[in-house]
Enzyme design. Structure first.
Site, PDB file in Angstrom:
ATOM      1  N   CYS A   1       0.875  -1.223   0.003  1.00  0.00           N
ATOM      2  CA  CYS A   1      -0.078   0.106  -0.075  1.00  0.00           C
ATOM      3  C   CYS A   1       0.933   1.170  -0.024  1.00  0.00           C
ATOM      4  CB  CYS A   1      -0.833   0.130   1.174  1.00  0.00           C
ATOM      5  SG  CYS A   1      -1.577  -1.622   1.754  1.00  0.00           S
TER       6      CYS A   1
ATOM      7  N   GLU B   1      -7.460   9.072   1.250  1.00  0.00           N
ATOM      8  CA  GLU B   1      -6.782   8.678  -0.119  1.00  0.00           C
ATOM      9  C   GLU B   1      -7.955   8.596  -1.055  1.00  0.00           C
ATOM     10  OE1 GLU B   1      -2.829   6.572   1.392  1.00  0.00           O
ATOM     11  OE2 GLU B   1      -4.781   5.263   1.028  1.00  0.00           O
TER      12      GLU B   1
END
Length: 284
Positions: A139, A201
Site C-alpha cells: 500500500c 486517499e
C-alpha cells in the site's frame, strides 16, 4: 507473544521466498485519460506551514522521516483530477486533511500466488501511520513525477506499484511486469491513525497473480504471510474480537468488506477483466 502467534499457520519470516514460475497475465482496458505534466500543477507546501525541523517529530525513525519529507504525493479532487502536489508529511497530517481537505492518490496491491493465496504484510513498527497493522500486499502512493502521473490505463499507478513492491518486499520488476497489474476499481476513504496522523486517499485497487521471490525490507515490513480465503476470514474474526491486539489497516478492511471475496472468485476463474470498473469512485 509475538504477532506471528496470532496465526495457527506457518509464518513466512523475513527471508527469501523462492517461487519460480510466473502465472498467466490478465489484460484490462478502461477509459483512457490524458497524461499530465508535473510542471503544470501547484505545490501546496507553501500553505501547510510544516517545517522539517519540527522538534515534535524528533523521535521519528530516520528512514520514515526522509520519506515523509522527500516523497511528493499527488493531490487530487474527489473526481481524481490532479490539482497539485505536497509532501507525504503534509498529506498525512490530520490537521491538513480536516482543515484543507487534502486528498492524495494512492494504490493497494493484492498479489496472489498460483495457489490463489493472497500475500499479506504486517507494517513495520517504525511506520508513521498504522504501525504493526496487517494489510494487503503493498500500500503506497504514486509520486509527483512524470512516470507516475501517466493516467492512460492507470500506467502511472502501475509504475508506482512496481517500484514499491521492490522497495518494500524486494520483488524485482521482472517478476511483476506493469502490464500484468489489473486495476479493478477506485475507492475514496478517510481514516485517522492517531491524534496527529491519518489517511485521506483516492485508492487504486490493483490485482496481480504471480509466483515471486520475496525479500522484505525490515524498515517497511515486520512480517509477511500468504493466506487462503478461509484463513483470511479467520484473521478478520480475530481482528474483530481484538485477540492479541491484532489489527487490520482501515483500507484493507474496506476492500475485504466490500469487494475482495467476489474479486477472489474472478482470480480463481481467471476472469479478472470481467470485474473491472474504473469509471466508479466508491466513497466508503
Amino acid at each position: 507473544m509475538s504477532a506471528s502467534s496470532l496465526f495457527n499457520l506457518p509464518l513466512i519470516r523475513l527471508r527469501s521466498l523462492a517461487l519460480s514460475s510466473s502465472f498467466s497475465s490478465f489484460r484490462f482496458a478502461h477509459r483512457p485519460l490524458s497524461s499530465i505534466s508535473p510542471r503544470k500543477l501547484p505545490n501546496f507546501r507553501a500553505f501547510s506551514g510544516t517545517a522539517m525541523t519540527d522538534t515534535k517529530d524528533a523521535g521519528m525513525d530516520a528512514v520514515q522521516r526522509r520519506l515523509m519529507f522527500e516523497d511528493e504525493c499527488i493531490l487530487v479532487d474527489e473526481t481524481d483530477r490532479v490539482v497539485g502536489h505536497d509532501s507525504k508529511y503534509n498529506c498525512h497530517l490530520m490537521e491538513n486533511i480536516e482543515a484543507k481537505n487534502l486528498l492524495h492518490r494512492a494504490f493497494s496491491v493484492f498479489l496472489f500466488n498460483s495457489k490463489y493465496e493472497l500475500l499479506l504484510q504486517q507494517r513495520s513498527n517504525t511506520k508513521v501511520t498504522f504501525p504493526l497493522v496487517w494489510t494487503n500486499t503493498c500500500c503506497s502512493h504514486p509520486l509527483y513525477r512524470e512516470s507516475e502521473l501517466i493516467q492512460d490505463n492507470a500506467l502511472g499507478v502501475r509504475n508506482a506499484a512496481q517500484r514499491k513492491l521492490l522497495d518494500e518486499l524486494g520483488i524485482v520488476a521482472e517478476d511483476v511486469p506493469v502490464d500484468e497489474f489489473t486495476p479493478l476499481g477506485r475507492m475514496l476513504y478517510k481514516a485517522p491513525s492517531d491524534g496527529k496522523w491519518g489517511e485521506h486517499e483516492l485508492d487504486y485497487l490493483l490485482f496481480i497473480v504471480r509466483d515471486v521471490k520475496v525479500q522484505p525490507n525490515p524498515d517497511e515490513v515486520a512480517e509477511i504471510k500468504y493466506v487462503s480465503r478461509e484463513e483470511l476470514k479467520e484473521l478478520v474474526k480475530k481482528a474483530d474480537a481484538g485477540e492479541e491486539g491484532l489489527k487490520l489497516s482501515p483500507w484493507f478492511r474496506l476492500v475485504v468488506d466490500n469487494f475482495l471475496m467476489k474479486w477472489w472468485d474472478h482470480v480463481e476463474k481467471g476472469t479478472l477483466v470481467e470485474a473491472i470498473d474504473m469509471k466508479t469512485i466508491h466513497k466508503l
